[in-house]
Scaffold this motif. Structure first.
Motif, short mmCIF file in Angstrom:
data_model
loop_
_atom_site.label_atom_id
_atom_site.label_comp_id
_atom_site.label_asym_id
_atom_site.label_seq_id
_atom_site.Cartn_x
_atom_site.Cartn_y
_atom_site.Cartn_z
N ASP A 1 -1.91 8.81 45.52
CA ASP A 1 -2.34 9.92 46.37
C ASP A 1 -1.10 10.40 47.12
N GLU B 1 -0.68 12.52 49.31
CA GLU B 1 -0.85 12.77 50.74
C GLU B 1 -0.75 11.51 51.58
N THR B 2 -1.21 10.39 51.02
CA THR B 2 -1.24 9.16 51.81
C THR B 2 -0.33 8.07 51.25
N GLY B 3 0.08 8.21 49.99
CA GLY B 3 0.85 7.15 49.35
C GLY B 3 -0.03 6.04 48.80
N THR C 1 3.08 -11.56 60.35
CA THR C 1 1.84 -11.53 59.57
C THR C 1 1.21 -12.92 59.67
N MET D 1 -5.77 -10.90 60.12
CA MET D 1 -5.86 -9.57 60.72
C MET D 1 -4.68 -8.70 60.31
N ASP D 2 -3.57 -9.36 59.94
CA ASP D 2 -2.35 -8.62 59.62
C ASP D 2 -1.81 -8.87 58.22
N TYR D 3 -2.25 -9.94 57.59
CA TYR D 3 -1.81 -10.23 56.23
C TYR D 3 -2.94 -9.80 55.30
N ALA D 4 -2.70 -8.74 54.55
CA ALA D 4 -3.78 -8.13 53.77
C ALA D 4 -3.92 -8.81 52.41
N ARG E 1 -9.22 -7.10 48.06
CA ARG E 1 -10.68 -7.25 48.13
C ARG E 1 -11.30 -6.58 46.92
N ARG F 1 1.26 1.81 51.29
CA ARG F 1 1.06 3.27 51.28
C ARG F 1 2.24 4.02 51.90
N GLU F 2 2.67 3.53 53.05
CA GLU F 2 3.72 4.29 53.74
C GLU F 2 5.01 4.33 52.92
N TRP G 1 4.48 6.81 50.17
CA TRP G 1 4.43 8.14 50.79
C TRP G 1 5.85 8.64 51.09
N HIS G 2 6.67 7.73 51.64
CA HIS G 2 8.06 8.10 51.93
C HIS G 2 8.81 8.52 50.68
N GLY H 1 9.10 14.73 55.38
CA GLY H 1 7.72 15.20 55.48
C GLY H 1 7.32 16.21 54.43
N PRO I 1 -5.25 -2.30 55.83
CA PRO I 1 -5.78 -3.07 54.70
C PRO I 1 -6.17 -4.50 55.05
N ALA I 2 -5.59 -5.09 56.08
CA ALA I 2 -5.96 -6.47 56.42
C ALA I 2 -7.19 -6.51 57.31
N SER I 3 -7.17 -5.78 58.40
CA SER I 3 -8.23 -5.89 59.40
C SER I 3 -9.38 -4.93 59.16
N HIS J 1 1.84 -1.96 60.19
CA HIS J 1 1.06 -1.32 59.13
C HIS J 1 1.31 0.17 59.00
N TYR K 1 4.33 8.09 60.28
CA TYR K 1 3.31 8.08 59.23
C TYR K 1 1.93 8.34 59.83
N MET L 1 -0.67 11.18 58.84
CA MET L 1 -2.01 10.85 58.37
C MET L 1 -3.07 11.49 59.28
#
Lengths: 777, 297
Positions: free
Chosen positions: A636, A638-640, A692, A696-699, A702, A762-763, A766-767, A773, B189-191, B263, B268, B272
């Motif tokens: 995508d 737009e979002t990466g 991480t 909550m921070d390490y994805a 899923r 994503r970021e 995106w970059h 931009g 993506p994590a939380s 994140h 960004y 967004m």
């Protein structure tokens, strides 16, 4: 042997208890008088410890024992490292830090209290005087001139240098039309098994018996190591591995907490339990990967790869765990992948940094190798403007070339790489995918197609190539009631060998799988074994089971033939009976032959009573499973965001005992690869803090991150073991990341980008698609 | 979970709960579904001396019509909001937003009141609540007061709620036929929290060709959720076109200091905010033109 069960998708015998939540993990075990341990860990990545004051903690309600490194000086040996590399520097990790700490999460003190809360609360009362030192987080800075050595008495932070070279590299680069260079980073990962670690220890002073329950992949090796670390008689150490909720290699290790909890139980004469929190698991259970690979590849214009040169910086973390230095060397052995590359060289620099140790994480050095060589193939294709499939095909060895020798000194057992590739191309309809891509590109959409043709090294053995025994044990005992016990030295923790070994027992002895009970993970019941890792449990452990089953069968044939008056060679085992081929009348029920062995009144002359056989099986070579994965993504702009559109996996793990479990291993491995490719990265900040540090921070990936995985298999049996099985536990993580990376790079090709380092967050994407931009395209 | 020691109270009535929070003031934390407080207590980032568990209060979980408004009890779970037939017809933005919170387990336990009172900068509801011009009803021992959504969020993890107060109800005006809503979210993506979440609520002029009024709530971008007034102004009274929406959305982050973390960088997030504002407005207009809001993306 009729194969009524082998090759069939039987549901797992393990599942009903696990699904109902009535299995028992370490934390589910409770003993009378049990106490709880909690550990104080360093909040600094690098610091001197001036003093540790436990006085307040010792006075806290419920606390029965509190210890610092000074209190156990000399009583417990450092954390063991089984891997040996010539000239590697020592980096002994004390089980409790003495005068300095080298990573966040390192153990500083231990507290035992009557309940978990009291133990945890007491940690807040411990006063440690730290003198913070500058941490070294980046491995390249760690080996730069002037970097302060982390380990006392050493002149730098280079743990070891390891080199491997085969073939005529000079000639290869001289003959090359092109030399392609690329830096490829394989990021640090946190393995995250669902069950964290846990240890329960019980010491019976009268008997001198120490029992340790641990969530481990290697119960026997752990027993030996605990005995050595505590200077305790091994004969009196009993290790039990109850249910283990996943390991991914993290539990193929010996941790300080395992020795410490045992020590605390001995000191107190009371059972002591410790259950690792998720935060502790993130900080102080081994991490995976973490390599920087600088590659140079020599190619001919037609796509023939002549030579590969690779310099690797392996970030080992602060100390060695059990196999830390070994892992990157596996990358070296496998660096030429499934290709005929005549010359290759790898130089590995193992580096100390102020981080948790890296070690075996699902694939352990081989995902890095496959990633590296598959990225190389894509880069060659991009440079020569060829289809990546064509470049791969060009460099494949042919089926007639097996056994196939690599310049790294391995002999690949069997393979038909074209066949797996052709099937994957057919399933994916590759030609049509390329047409669709061309169409979408015209519409300004960013579809990418990635392919990975991989080979991996599995079935860890023989012993000559292993740090601690490349064999496995199995005892088969037919009990007097006719039930069959299979005691395996493998230590399944999700792989499902309670089911697959029962399938083998059922087919070989002509009985129902429900009659076969697989026992594992108890050092008092199971003969000494090595454990489950390196996709070895079926190929090596299973072969030991197979051979023991054959021995028992052979004895039962003789007994049955003796009873019915026939030739042992003519006895057939089926439907719970043992019958002579020549006459249906010459037949005994299975149970009757078993009874005869135990009652021992009607045995053939000179036959021993009983019905039990043990095998210690060592393979002559590794096995080399292979396959092709094809992946389609769309970005995508737009979002990466990277969206998985299709995933096709063709895997060849030789013969298959239970296709349902193979499917599960392949799918699980691919999902874990999606984690590495798109989401996961263990991030330490400049202060060496693991930022991480929580889920909550390490994805993790899923279900909603996945597309349907289309799986197929080809079957190329191995000659290395009698069942022709190769192993499949790590195939997914080895084969999939390059396909994902290839797909993302392919989608970015119109932007002039041919390589991006994982994770494809994503970021980052995106970059790459925008400058200031604005869209590049 | 091994938190620090605390005194646990499980009042049976709101009056009892209010007396407890009044008595313990700053030392008390109110526990509803537990999905904000417990993770903090687990890490000992929060160690309240008193935990007042209002999860047992009767009559605080409901969704009903009340004097021409929709009233939602503070203890109503995300799952109940997601599944509410009444909200689907009268305020589809809330079920759409609730459906994008966390996962099934979180939605089964977490409550709208708990989420709003906690005011996490990445929480989803605040965007919707702002776009709907909802009213928050807060109670203390001496009575109740109404706080407009626009005044409710003060800063990161800070609301207008005072010590001794409990958020009891959220009130929303039912949608008008010529209006449309949408919630568009980029999740961490994590939380699962919003890196950027944009709730759009548009009211179309006669004929459905122009925008009479627009309310845009944005969460995740900054320390607190806010109304994107510059976007609203750029839309109000204008004839609908792709260009109008695109240009209006460029003002999404105007005057806002974006958050920056592991994140998503501030740069960004700002970008967004533009993308997701455009997507939310477009879909809200579509919903309004279609006469009924459609489900989430």
């Amino acid at each position: 042997m009729t194969t009524r069960y082998i090759g069939k998708p039987l549901k797992r015998k393990e599942d009903p208890r696990l699904i109902q939540g009535i299995g028992h993990y370490v934390d589910d075990l409770n003993l009378a008088g049990m106490h709880y341990a909690a550990f104080l860990r360093s909040p600094y990545a690098h610091a001197k410890i001036r003093s540790v004051d436990l006085s307040k903690a010792r006075r806290a309600p419920g606390v029965v024992l509190a210890l610092s490194g000074a209190d156990i000086d000399g009583a417990i040996q450092p954390v063991p490292c089984a891997a040996q590399i010539p000239d590697m520097k020592p980096a002994p990790r004390p089980v409790l830090a003495r005068d300095r700490v080298l990573f966040v999460g390192e153990l500083v003190a231990a507290v035992v209290a009557s309940d978990r809360y009291a133990a945890r609360d007491a940690l807040d009362l411990i006063e440690v005087d730290y003198e913070a030192l500058t941490p070294i987080v980046n491995p390249e800075k760690a080996i730069a001139k002037g970097a302060v050595p982390l380990h006392a008495g050493q002149k730098d932070n280079i743990a070891f240098k390891w080199e491997l070279e085969g073939g005529d590299l000079k000639a290869a680069f001289k003959a090359a039309d092109k030399v392609i260079k690329q830096r490829i980073v394989n990021q640090r990962l946190i393995p995250v098994p669902i069950e964290t670690r846990g240890v329960l220890a019980d010491y019976k002073a009268g008997e001198g018996q120490l029992t340790v329950w641990s969530s481990t992949q290697i119960p026997h090796l752990l027993r030996t190591q605990i005995a050595s670390m505590l200077n305790f008689p091994e004969t009196l150490v009993h290790v039990v591995t109850p249910e283990v909720g996943g390991g991914f290699g993290t539990k193929l290790n010996v941790y300080p907490e395992e020795a410490l909890v045992a020590y605390l139980a001995i000191q107190l004469g009371k059972p002591v339990k410790w259950s690792e929190s998720r935060r502790e698991n993130f900080q102080a259970t081994i991490h995976g990967r973490d390599q920087i690979d600088d590659i140079e590849v020599a190619v001919k214009r037609d796509g023939t790869v002549l030579g590969l040169r690779c310099r690797v910086i392996a970030d080992l973390g602060a100390y060695y765990q059990l196999l830390t230095p070994l892992i990157p060397t596996l990358t070296g052995l496998m660096m030429t992948g499934c290709y005929r590359i005549p010359a290759a060289r790898m130089e590995i620099t193992g580096v100390f940094t102020n981080k948790m140790a890296t070690d075996a994480y699902r694939g352990a050095g081989r995902p890095e190798a496959t990633y590296l060589i598959e990225r190389v193939m894509d880069l060659v294709a991009a440079e020569l403007k060829k289809d990546p499939i064509e470049v791969r095909r060009k460099n494949f060895p042919q089926p007639k070339d097996f056994p196939f020798a690599t310049p790294t000194g391995l002999i690949y057992d069997s393979g038909d790489y074209q066949k797996a590739l052709d099937l994957a191309l057919k399933v994916a309809d590759y030609k049509k995918l390329r047409q669709e891509q061309a169409k979408l590109r015209k519409q300004g959409r960013h579809m990418g197609i990635g392919v990975s043709t991989y080979v991996e090294i599995c079935g860890m053995g023989p012993s000559s190539a292993m740090p601690a025994g490349g064999w496995e044990s199995a005892t088969v005992r037919v009990e007097p009631t006719g039930r069959v016990s299979v005691m395996t030295g493998s230590s399944p923790h999700g792989q499902g060998q309670e089911t697959t070994f029962a399938q083998m027992g059922a087919d070989i002895l002509g009985i129902d799988p429900s009659q076969v009970q697989v026992v594992h993970g108890d050092t008092s019941i199971v003969p000494y074994g090595i454990g489950t890792f390196g996709s070895r449990a079926t190929a090596v452990g299973g072969t030991a089971v197979y051979k023991s089953l054959q021995k028992v069968k052979e004895k039962m044939s003789r007994i049955a033939a003796h009873i019915v008056g026939s030739d042992p060679e003519r006895m057939v085992f089926a439907d719970g009976r043992i019958s002579a081929k020549e006459s249906a009348k010459k037949s005994v029920p299975f149970g009757q032959a078993v009874s005869a062995a135990y009652v021992a009144k009607t045995l053939p002359a000179e036959m021993e009573p009983g019905l039990e056989a043990t095998t210690f099986f060592e393979p002559t070579n590794f096995t080399y499973p292979f396959g092709t994965h094809i992946c389609v993504v769309e970005l995508d702009a737009e979002t990466g965001d990277v969206k998985l559109v299709r995933y096709v996996a063709v895997d060849d793990c030789g013969n298959v005992i239970n296709p349902l479990l193979v499917e599960g291993q392949v799918q699980g491995g691919i999902v874990q690869s999606v984690g590495q490719a798109l989401l996961e990265e263990a991030v330490y900040d400049e202060q060496g803090q693991l930022i991480t540090g929580e889920l909550m921070d390490y994805a993790l990936p899923r279900a909603s991150d996945m597309c349907w995985i289309e799986t197929e298999r080809t079957v190329t049996p191995t000659p290395v073991n009698p069942m022709g099985v190769k192993g499949v536990g790590e195939a997914g993580t080895i084969g999939a990341t390059p396909a994902l990376a290839g797909a993302v790079a392919d989608a970015l090709a119109p932007f002039g980008i041919h390589h991006v380092d994982m994770p494809f967050k994503r970021e980052k994407i995106w970059h790459l698609m925008h400058t200031n931009g604005r869209r590049v395209q | 979970m091994i938190p620090a020691a605390f005194e646990y109270h499980a009042p049976k009535t709101l009056e009892e709960a209010l007396r407890l929070v009044q008595r313990h003031g700053d030392e008390a934390k109110v526990l509803a579904g537990g999905h904000s407080l417990l993770p903090l207590m687990k890490l000992r980032l929060a160690a309240p001396r008193y935990v007042i568990d209002i999860g047992h209060l009767r009559g605080m979980s409901y969704i009903r019509e009340d004097s021409g408004q929709i009233a939602i009890g503070a203890l109503t779970t995300h799952a109940e909001i997601e599944d509410s037939a009444l909200l689907a017809s009268t305020c589809p933005l809330l079920p759409e937003t609730a459906a994008q919170i966390g996962d099934v387990q979180v939605r089964n336990r977490g409550t709208i009141g708990g989420s709003l009172a906690h005011a996490d900068p990445g929480a989803d509801y605040p965007a919707a609540i702002l776009a709907l011009d909802a009213e928050m009803i807060a109670a203390n021992t001496s009575g109740t007061r109404t706080i407009p959504a626009r005044d409710f969020f003060v800063d990161m993890l800070t609301t207008q709620l005072q010590p001794g107060e409990i958020l009891t109800q959220i009130r929303i005006a039912p949608r008008r036929p010529e209006s449309g809503t949408a919630y568009e979210k980029l999740h961490q993506p994590a939380s699962g929290f919003a890196i950027v979440g944009v709730a759009a609520n548009v009211l179309l002029g006669k004929g459905g060709k122009s925008i009479e009024r627009a309310a845009i709530g944005i969460t995740g971008l900054a320390a607190k959720a806010f109304r994107a007034e510059a976007v609203e102004r750029a839309l109000t009274g204008k004839t609908i076109s792709d260009k109008l929406i695109e240009e209006a959305s460029r003002n999404a982050a105007q005057g806002v200091e974006p958050l920056s973390d592991l994140h998503a960088s501030g740069e960004y997030r700002r970008e967004m905010a533009r993308v997701f504002t455009r997507r939310a407005i477009s879909r809200a207009i579509e919903a309004a033109q279609g006469g009924a809001s459609r489900g989430g993306a």
